[in-house]
Design an enzyme around this catalytic site. Structure first.
Site, PDB file in Angstrom:
ATOM      1  N   ASN A  29      21.629 -18.663 -39.907  1.00  0.00           N
ATOM      2  CA  ASN A  29      20.609 -19.337 -40.763  1.00  0.00           C
ATOM      3  C   ASN A  29      21.457 -20.901 -41.190  1.00  0.00           C
ATOM      4  OD1 ASN A  29      19.458 -20.645 -43.121  1.00  0.00           O
ATOM      5  ND2 ASN A  29      18.451 -18.759 -43.386  1.00  0.00           N
TER       6      ASN A  29
ATOM      7  N   GLU B  87      15.697 -21.096 -40.521  1.00  0.00           N
ATOM      8  CA  GLU B  87      15.817 -22.170 -41.524  1.00  0.00           C
ATOM      9  C   GLU B  87      16.144 -23.639 -41.142  1.00  0.00           C
ATOM     10  OE1 GLU B  87      16.191 -22.025 -46.419  1.00  0.00           O
ATOM     11  OE2 GLU B  87      17.620 -20.774 -45.292  1.00  0.00           O
TER      12      GLU B  87
ATOM     13  N   ASP C  37      17.841 -13.765 -40.143  1.00  0.00           N
ATOM     14  CA  ASP C  37      17.723 -13.474 -41.539  1.00  0.00           C
ATOM     15  C   ASP C  37      16.657 -12.464 -41.794  1.00  0.00           C
ATOM     16  OD1 ASP C  37      18.164 -13.513 -44.268  1.00  0.00           O
ATOM     17  OD2 ASP C  37      18.145 -15.775 -44.324  1.00  0.00           O
TER      18      ASP C  37
ATOM     19  N   ASN D 146      16.606 -11.335 -45.063  1.00  0.00           N
ATOM     20  CA  ASN D 146      16.448 -11.190 -46.191  1.00  0.00           C
ATOM     21  C   ASN D 146      16.459  -9.779 -47.118  1.00  0.00           C
ATOM     22  OD1 ASN D 146      16.593 -13.852 -47.752  1.00  0.00           O
ATOM     23  ND2 ASN D 146      14.680 -14.560 -46.405  1.00  0.00           N
TER      24      ASN D 146
ATOM     25  N   ASP E 106      21.750 -10.773 -42.600  1.00  0.00           N
ATOM     26  CA  ASP E 106      21.714 -11.247 -41.334  1.00  0.00           C
ATOM     27  C   ASP E 106      21.936 -10.144 -40.262  1.00  0.00           C
ATOM     28  OD1 ASP E 106      21.434 -14.482 -41.755  1.00  0.00           O
ATOM     29  OD2 ASP E 106      23.242 -13.621 -43.019  1.00  0.00           O
TER      30      ASP E 106
ATOM     31  N   ASP F 118      25.024 -21.619 -46.334  1.00  0.00           N
ATOM     32  CA  ASP F 118      25.542 -20.526 -47.512  1.00  0.00           C
ATOM     33  C   ASP F 118      25.447 -19.149 -46.460  1.00  0.00           C
ATOM     34  OD1 ASP F 118      22.640 -20.514 -46.754  1.00  0.00           O
ATOM     35  OD2 ASP F 118      22.259 -20.704 -49.181  1.00  0.00           O
ATOM     36  N   HIS F 119      25.213 -19.204 -45.286  1.00  0.00           N
ATOM     37  CA  HIS F 119      25.325 -18.214 -44.147  1.00  0.00           C
ATOM     38  C   HIS F 119      26.275 -18.614 -43.398  1.00  0.00           C
ATOM     39  CE1 HIS F 119      21.250 -16.316 -44.906  1.00  0.00           C
ATOM     40  NE2 HIS F 119      21.041 -17.379 -45.645  1.00  0.00           N
TER      41      HIS F 119
END
Length: 267
Positions: free
Chosen positions: A10, A37, A150, A152, A221, A250-251
């Site tokens: 991501n 993303e 991802d 989530n 992930d 942030d991943h």
């Protein structure tokens, strides 16, 4: 190619983190990459830079948010599907499916679902149901398939630094976790957990309260392997150094290595 390295990442804005992406590609040289993303329209995807790095690509962008892509080292992925079936009115760019290096690979960006309860959480669960239905057909095809992205979803409390801090979050809700377990129950293998059954491994650290510095992470992930690919799993991991870069996502990229050998239909 005896070993095949497939990664999911991501990127959290491909224009803002183009340099980070290119450095990672040069250093780690994965064979197939699933990006999520993108936060960019199709025309803004940096295809010239990707090609210069040695990769072909297909992508499905969207202005300001969402967006998925698949990169293949040395050639172009063969697109199979753009968008998840089941809702012709769904305008979100969250699913892309292609053939690359002898496997079918899906790059997926499952809806976050916050705040919950509410319409965003309802959309998350509806999207998950569509994924479960489509994944069942992919598994029944007998082709070697990797569902990477991802999700989530934090599958269990062992996949988060402190579940008490996230009790209201859509990523930990029983409905989200139940959907993920139903997907696995079809016969998919969670590659990272299969490789490290007893270790806490994270793929995401948000930007708040020094969560990266404190290793307060989540595992959201995932790379799921079809039945024939699971025995071919040789290694898996997370490229944590990417999360430590300046202006990092942030991943962190999450990857697997498969022993392809003479793979045939039925994988």
């Amino acid at each position: 190619m005896d070993r095949l390295k497939i990664a999911t990442f991501n990127i959290n804005g491909i224009r803002a983190r183009r340099t980070n992406l290119l450095e990672w590609l040069q250093r780690e040289q994965p064979d197939v990459v699933c990006l999520q993303e993108l936060k960019a329209q199709d025309a803004d995807f940096p295809i010239d830079d990707i090609r210069a790095a040695g990769y072909g690509a297909i992508w499905h962008g969207q202005k300001s948010w969402n967006g998925v892509a698949i990169l293949s080292r040395g050639d172009d992925p063969l697109e199979i599907r753009r968008g998840l079936p089941g809702d012709p009115d769904d305008s979100h760019s969250r699913y892309l499916e292609a053939a690359a290096h002898g496997v079918i690979v899906a790059s997926l960006y499952l809806p976050n679902g916050n705040p919950q309860p509410g319409p965003k959480f309802d959309y998350k669960l509806a999207w998950f149901e569509r994924l479960i239905e489509h994944a069942e057909g992919l598994l029944a095809s007998g082709h070697p398939v990797v569902l990477a992205g991802d999700y989530n979803v934090v599958p269990t409390d062992e996949d988060i630094y402190n579940p008490r801090s996230w009790t209201r979050d859509a990523l930990l809700q029983p409905e989200s976790r139940e959907c993920y377990q139903r997907l696995l129950a079809q016969g998919w293998t969670d590659a990272l957990r299969a490789r490290y059954p007893d270790e806490r491994i994270y793929t995401f650290w948000d930007y708040f309260r020094q969560h990266w510095q404190k290793n307060s992470g989540l595992r959201i992930d995932h790379l799921l392997l079809s039945k024939g690919l699971a025995p071919r799993l040789k290694e898996a991991g997370v490229d944590r150094w990417v999360r430590d870069q300046e202006h990092a996502s942030d991943h962190a990229p999450t990857w697997i290595e498969l022993d392809m050998g003479s793979i045939q239909r039925g994988g």
